[in-house]
Design a protein around this motif. Sequence first.
Motif, PDB file in Angstrom:
ATOM      1  N   ALA A 294     -47.836 -19.367  -8.321  1.00 57.70           N
ATOM      2  CA  ALA A 294     -47.678 -18.461  -9.469  1.00 57.70           C
ATOM      3  C   ALA A 294     -46.584 -18.950 -10.411  1.00 57.70           C
ATOM      4  CB  ALA A 294     -47.378 -17.045  -8.986  1.00 57.70           C
ATOM      5  N   ALA A 295     -45.574 -19.643  -9.849  1.00 58.79           N
ATOM      6  CA  ALA A 295     -44.472 -20.115 -10.678  1.00 58.79           C
ATOM      7  C   ALA A 295     -44.682 -21.561 -11.126  1.00 58.79           C
ATOM      8  CB  ALA A 295     -43.165 -19.993  -9.899  1.00 58.79           C
ATOM      9  N   GLY A 296     -45.827 -22.134 -10.775  1.00 57.93           N
ATOM     10  CA  GLY A 296     -46.132 -23.496 -11.203  1.00 57.93           C
ATOM     11  C   GLY A 296     -45.290 -24.562 -10.523  1.00 57.93           C
ATOM     12  N   LYS A 297     -44.946 -24.325  -9.242  1.00 56.24           N
ATOM     13  CA  LYS A 297     -44.155 -25.322  -8.502  1.00 56.24           C
ATOM     14  C   LYS A 297     -44.993 -25.908  -7.371  1.00 56.24           C
ATOM     15  CE  LYS A 297     -40.087 -24.581 -10.453  1.00 56.24           C
ATOM     16  NZ  LYS A 297     -39.200 -25.595 -11.037  1.00 56.24           N
ATOM     17  N   LYS A 298     -44.723 -27.172  -7.029  1.00 56.41           N
ATOM     18  CA  LYS A 298     -45.352 -27.814  -5.879  1.00 56.41           C
ATOM     19  C   LYS A 298     -44.491 -27.580  -4.645  1.00 56.41           C
ATOM     20  CE  LYS A 298     -45.594 -32.192  -6.414  1.00 56.41           C
ATOM     21  NZ  LYS A 298     -45.848 -33.619  -6.631  1.00 56.41           N
ATOM     22  N   LEU A 299     -45.102 -27.499  -3.469  1.00 59.12           N
ATOM     23  CA  LEU A 299     -44.313 -27.474  -2.235  1.00 59.12           C
ATOM     24  C   LEU A 299     -44.138 -28.897  -1.723  1.00 59.12           C
ATOM     25  CD1 LEU A 299     -45.810 -24.439  -0.235  1.00 59.12           C
ATOM     26  CD2 LEU A 299     -43.764 -24.500  -1.674  1.00 59.12           C
ATOM     27  N   VAL A 300     -42.910 -29.244  -1.373  1.00 54.83           N
ATOM     28  CA  VAL A 300     -42.658 -30.579  -0.829  1.00 54.83           C
ATOM     29  C   VAL A 300     -41.889 -30.451   0.476  1.00 54.83           C
ATOM     30  CG1 VAL A 300     -42.670 -31.730  -3.088  1.00 54.83           C
ATOM     31  CG2 VAL A 300     -40.522 -30.810  -2.162  1.00 54.83           C
ATOM     32  N   LEU A 301     -41.965 -31.493   1.310  1.00 56.81           N
ATOM     33  CA  LEU A 301     -41.294 -31.431   2.608  1.00 56.81           C
ATOM     34  C   LEU A 301     -39.785 -31.557   2.434  1.00 56.81           C
ATOM     35  CD1 LEU A 301     -41.757 -31.398   5.743  1.00 56.81           C
ATOM     36  CD2 LEU A 301     -41.404 -33.868   5.620  1.00 56.81           C
ATOM     37  N   HIS A 302     -39.043 -30.665   3.033  1.00 59.94           N
ATOM     38  CA  HIS A 302     -37.582 -30.729   3.013  1.00 59.94           C
ATOM     39  C   HIS A 302     -37.117 -31.284   4.355  1.00 59.94           C
ATOM     40  CE1 HIS A 302     -33.421 -28.849   3.074  1.00 59.94           C
ATOM     41  NE2 HIS A 302     -33.419 -29.564   1.961  1.00 59.94           N
ATOM     42  N   GLU A 303     -36.677 -32.567   4.323  1.00 55.59           N
ATOM     43  CA  GLU A 303     -36.410 -33.296   5.572  1.00 55.59           C
ATOM     44  C   GLU A 303     -35.381 -32.585   6.451  1.00 55.59           C
ATOM     45  OE1 GLU A 303     -37.920 -35.850   6.761  1.00 55.59           O
ATOM     46  OE2 GLU A 303     -39.051 -36.649   5.045  1.00 55.59           O
ATOM     47  N   GLU A 304     -34.306 -32.106   5.835  1.00 57.29           N
ATOM     48  CA  GLU A 304     -33.243 -31.505   6.632  1.00 57.29           C
ATOM     49  C   GLU A 304     -33.757 -30.264   7.365  1.00 57.29           C
ATOM     50  OE1 GLU A 304     -29.562 -30.556   4.532  1.00 57.29           O
ATOM     51  OE2 GLU A 304     -29.111 -29.229   6.240  1.00 57.29           O
ATOM     52  N   SER A 305     -34.574 -29.467   6.663  1.00 55.62           N
ATOM     53  CA  SER A 305     -35.118 -28.273   7.322  1.00 55.62           C
ATOM     54  C   SER A 305     -36.009 -28.659   8.484  1.00 55.62           C
ATOM     55  CB  SER A 305     -35.911 -27.432   6.312  1.00 55.62           C
ATOM     56  OG  SER A 305     -35.049 -26.898   5.333  1.00 55.62           O
ATOM     57  N   LEU A 306     -36.800 -29.720   8.298  1.00 53.93           N
ATOM     58  CA  LEU A 306     -37.660 -30.181   9.385  1.00 53.93           C
ATOM     59  C   LEU A 306     -36.817 -30.582  10.592  1.00 53.93           C
ATOM     60  CD1 LEU A 306     -40.525 -30.814  10.340  1.00 53.93           C
ATOM     61  CD2 LEU A 306     -40.225 -33.143   9.452  1.00 53.93           C
ATOM     62  N   ARG A 307     -35.721 -31.311  10.317  1.00 57.54           N
ATOM     63  CA  ARG A 307     -34.828 -31.719  11.415  1.00 57.54           C
ATOM     64  C   ARG A 307     -34.267 -30.499  12.137  1.00 57.54           C
ATOM     65  NH1 ARG A 307     -33.065 -35.708   8.234  1.00 57.54           N
ATOM     66  NH2 ARG A 307     -31.275 -34.506   7.497  1.00 57.54           N
ATOM     67  N   ARG A 308     -33.877 -29.483  11.365  1.00 59.41           N
ATOM     68  CA  ARG A 308     -33.311 -28.276  11.989  1.00 59.41           C
ATOM     69  C   ARG A 308     -34.351 -27.560  12.859  1.00 59.41           C
ATOM     70  NH1 ARG A 308     -28.655 -25.982  10.630  1.00 59.41           N
ATOM     71  NH2 ARG A 308     -29.548 -23.945  11.058  1.00 59.41           N
ATOM     72  N   ILE A 309     -35.597 -27.545  12.373  1.00 55.06           N
ATOM     73  CA  ILE A 309     -36.653 -26.886  13.156  1.00 55.06           C
ATOM     74  C   ILE A 309     -36.906 -27.676  14.441  1.00 55.06           C
ATOM     75  CG2 ILE A 309     -39.094 -26.197  13.156  1.00 55.06           C
ATOM     76  CD1 ILE A 309     -38.737 -25.842  10.053  1.00 55.06           C
ATOM     77  N   GLU A 310     -36.906 -29.021  14.327  1.00 56.53           N
ATOM     78  CA  GLU A 310     -37.099 -29.859  15.518  1.00 56.53           C
ATOM     79  C   GLU A 310     -35.986 -29.609  16.527  1.00 56.53           C
ATOM     80  OE1 GLU A 310     -39.558 -33.586  13.496  1.00 56.53           O
ATOM     81  OE2 GLU A 310     -37.363 -33.632  13.578  1.00 56.53           O
ATOM     82  N   GLU A 311     -34.754 -29.540  16.035  1.00 52.80           N
ATOM     83  CA  GLU A 311     -33.616 -29.254  16.907  1.00 52.80           C
ATOM     84  C   GLU A 311     -33.792 -27.912  17.608  1.00 52.80           C
ATOM     85  OE1 GLU A 311     -29.731 -29.241  14.950  1.00 52.80           O
ATOM     86  OE2 GLU A 311     -30.248 -31.289  14.318  1.00 52.80           O
TER      87      GLU A 311
ATOM     88  N   PHE B 171     -36.395 -26.419  18.460  1.00 55.13           N
ATOM     89  CA  PHE B 171     -37.384 -26.471  19.546  1.00 55.13           C
ATOM     90  C   PHE B 171     -37.046 -27.528  20.596  1.00 55.13           C
ATOM     91  CE2 PHE B 171     -39.713 -24.120  16.335  1.00 55.13           C
ATOM     92  CZ  PHE B 171     -40.244 -23.096  17.111  1.00 55.13           C
ATOM     93  N   LYS B 172     -35.905 -28.167  20.442  1.00 55.51           N
ATOM     94  CA  LYS B 172     -35.326 -29.077  21.443  1.00 55.51           C
ATOM     95  C   LYS B 172     -36.342 -30.004  22.101  1.00 55.51           C
ATOM     96  CE  LYS B 172     -31.469 -26.041  22.712  1.00 55.51           C
ATOM     97  NZ  LYS B 172     -31.754 -24.618  22.818  1.00 55.51           N
TER      98      LYS B 172
END
Lengths: 427, 427
Positions: free
Chosen positions: A84-101, A103-104
Amino acid sequence: MNAEIISVGTELLLGHTINTDTAFVARELSSAGVGLLYSCTVGDNPERLKAAVELALSRSDVLITTGGLGPTGDDLTKETVAAAAGKKLVLHEESLRRIEEYFKGRVLGETQKKQAMLPEGCTVFRNDCGTAPGCGFTTDAGKRVVMLPGPPFELIPMLKNYAIPYLTQAENAAIVSRIVRVFGLGEGYVAELIDDLCACPNPTAATYAKEGEMFVRVTARAADEAAAEAMCEPVVRELQKRLGGFVYGLDVESLEETVVKELAARGKTVATAESCTGGLLAKRITDIPGASDVFHMGCVTYANEIKTMLLGVPEETLRQYGAVSPQTAEAMARGIKERSGADYGIGITGVAGPGGGTEEKPVGLVYLALCDGDGVKIREMRPAGRYRGRGYLRGMAASNALDMIRRSLQGLGGVEQAAYSQMKKGG
Amino acid sequence: MNAEIISVGTELLLGHTINTDTAFVARELSSAGVGLLYSCTVGDNPERLKAAVELALSRSDVLITTGGLGPTGDDLTKETVAAAAGKKLVLHEESLRRIEEYFKGRVLGETQKKQAMLPEGCTVFRNDCGTAPGCGFTTDAGKRVVMLPGPPFELIPMLKNYAIPYLTQAENAAIVSRIVRVFGLGEGYVAELIDDLCACPNPTAATYAKEGEMFVRVTARAADEAAAEAMCEPVVRELQKRLGGFVYGLDVESLEETVVKELAARGKTVATAESCTGGLLAKRITDIPGASDVFHMGCVTYANEIKTMLLGVPEETLRQYGAVSPQTAEAMARGIKERSGADYGIGITGVAGPGGGTEEKPVGLVYLALCDGDGVKIREMRPAGRYRGRGYLRGMAASNALDMIRRSLQGLGGVEQAAYSQMKKGG
């Protein structure tokens, strides 16, 4: 700056989850000087969410969404808002790392990874209590969008620590807010006493009522925090002067917080003897972390024999005056103080209803006694206005007990008649 | 039939009042088979309210408003909604008489009279707990509008007694809803066990989770109530069969309601000895009117010396195993049963946090013991998943205690490990 909240979640529309997020966000926005004009709730439905987002972006400066950032298929907020706001979603590496952490080492499914997809160029708000990050960005039309997770224990720290600073830094001004908490005076009466202060545009002062209590919020806006604080200070002092002993605390959350803090500061203890409140007073005291320093013992003496057995209330007192009487309340307070060795003993007895009332002792009649070493203080709550239910009445009785302890600790006189009948307007 | 709720009130947008009306209305609508697609909140502002009403009437079959029916100048709901729906407000004599009665001969101001002005031709809903009546009407475009007062103690009875019957009678069908309450199983697990039942269109079965509990709602729609009830019956029986002893009650509100009712039905009593829950268990039992028949005594023994003094917990037990141990919980349960003479004694001890945890005894570790005459049953709550706060943990401990009493009363085996770590999905 005017804001709008969209809460996303079918569970909210089924009514089994009460939407507390909106009230929390609203309060924080109000402290930060942001006005909230609308809030709305939509289910996990992309078309209806899209329509709500478009409407919000057309009429408000700031859009805040709560919920729908998680890993499951019905978590659609980011996709829908970004589109709706005309933005693309892109992968945020740091957030991915935090999620991986988080889930250990367990293998992450695609759905978990989805949580790290965020609108291009956004400011990411770390989730310190869960997996789904939040974010803030500005649309091409200059509207600000903030997305927060739904679970309150994730939303609250993210809002306070990241989202509010994100919104206010853009304002180029510091906002400081102080809370003056009042027990025993009605909102209408306080509003009259301080109407000149409420008329001032900066700092503002505004009254709020909540479950038999009220408070005044003072908010100042200035170039920096120190200046805003300095502007609040004289208004807070003036409020304390005008409202006197009815002010129970500054920048605290509740009577129980004040009581536990003030007891701890003086190295004093309290013990409780409850009949009609049935443990609610002890529960509220022990809601406060660290209560064990000031509270060692409470008794719920619901039956007459137990009042005699545990607290030594004389059978003669119960026979002559009845369980709901100032005499019984006093004997309960004296008994619990003596048996516990605490500095303060408090006794509560009353008719919580809905049944059990008589002409002489109607539903709503409560006696409270505080034994503080200097003697015993009695407070009577008489029914006034309409009966607002067992829960409300028990809450007011526990609040009055806390207020009696607080007044004694602060060296104030008591108020004989509890001002607990401040009725809200109908409608 | 799809509905939309508009809550009216600036206090809701300031966040100092949590909007519980919406959840309540949503639940009742859902029971009545009405789907809720949107809810929104607007302040006491006629332009914004008008826009919200027009939007609702354009997209939903039913509009329900809450709040803004009272006597003051900022109570604008009726005027605004009637104008948007093309209706005139006219004086409703009976409502005026009721308001006059309410004020018992005091002279009525114009503002009080304003409450008796209602849309021409509407069905008036009497306010049995206040002054402002509610109403329902149909617009020329066939949309149904219902207006209810804001205060929950006025709204709840009006909704149940007048508004829901008003909405459903128009449906020409009877809707019956049953609630199967479950403790100790996660929502996801239950959903798998009963997915075939959830797929049926009539009666429907749906699962809901709430604060560590869950329930299944079964809703049938038929020509009359008896037929709808008969359709629910086999599904409810099948749910009981599949979920077994985890079903704690049918059509009840809470574990404490079940426990108080079952104790009363058997003429039994319970007494409580609480450490980490600090009175919450006693409070929840005494939330139920009539608890005095089954509950006579509770102790909050926060300090070790008090556990020994009031309950006779041996100092040796506290020294050897510590306050948070199955041994101490057992001694608390035995002690309170013996001292109170109750049929059931329950002891709770644990680490509620946020501080006070150790490697051996982490935050979240709780021991519960039930002494029921046959011996002592122990339940252990071990921390699992993330810490959801002191309030949540204490609530789960009290719920587990109630569940142990309930299982003993119903002659069921215990569950050794409390299934209290059912985490909600993030996001």
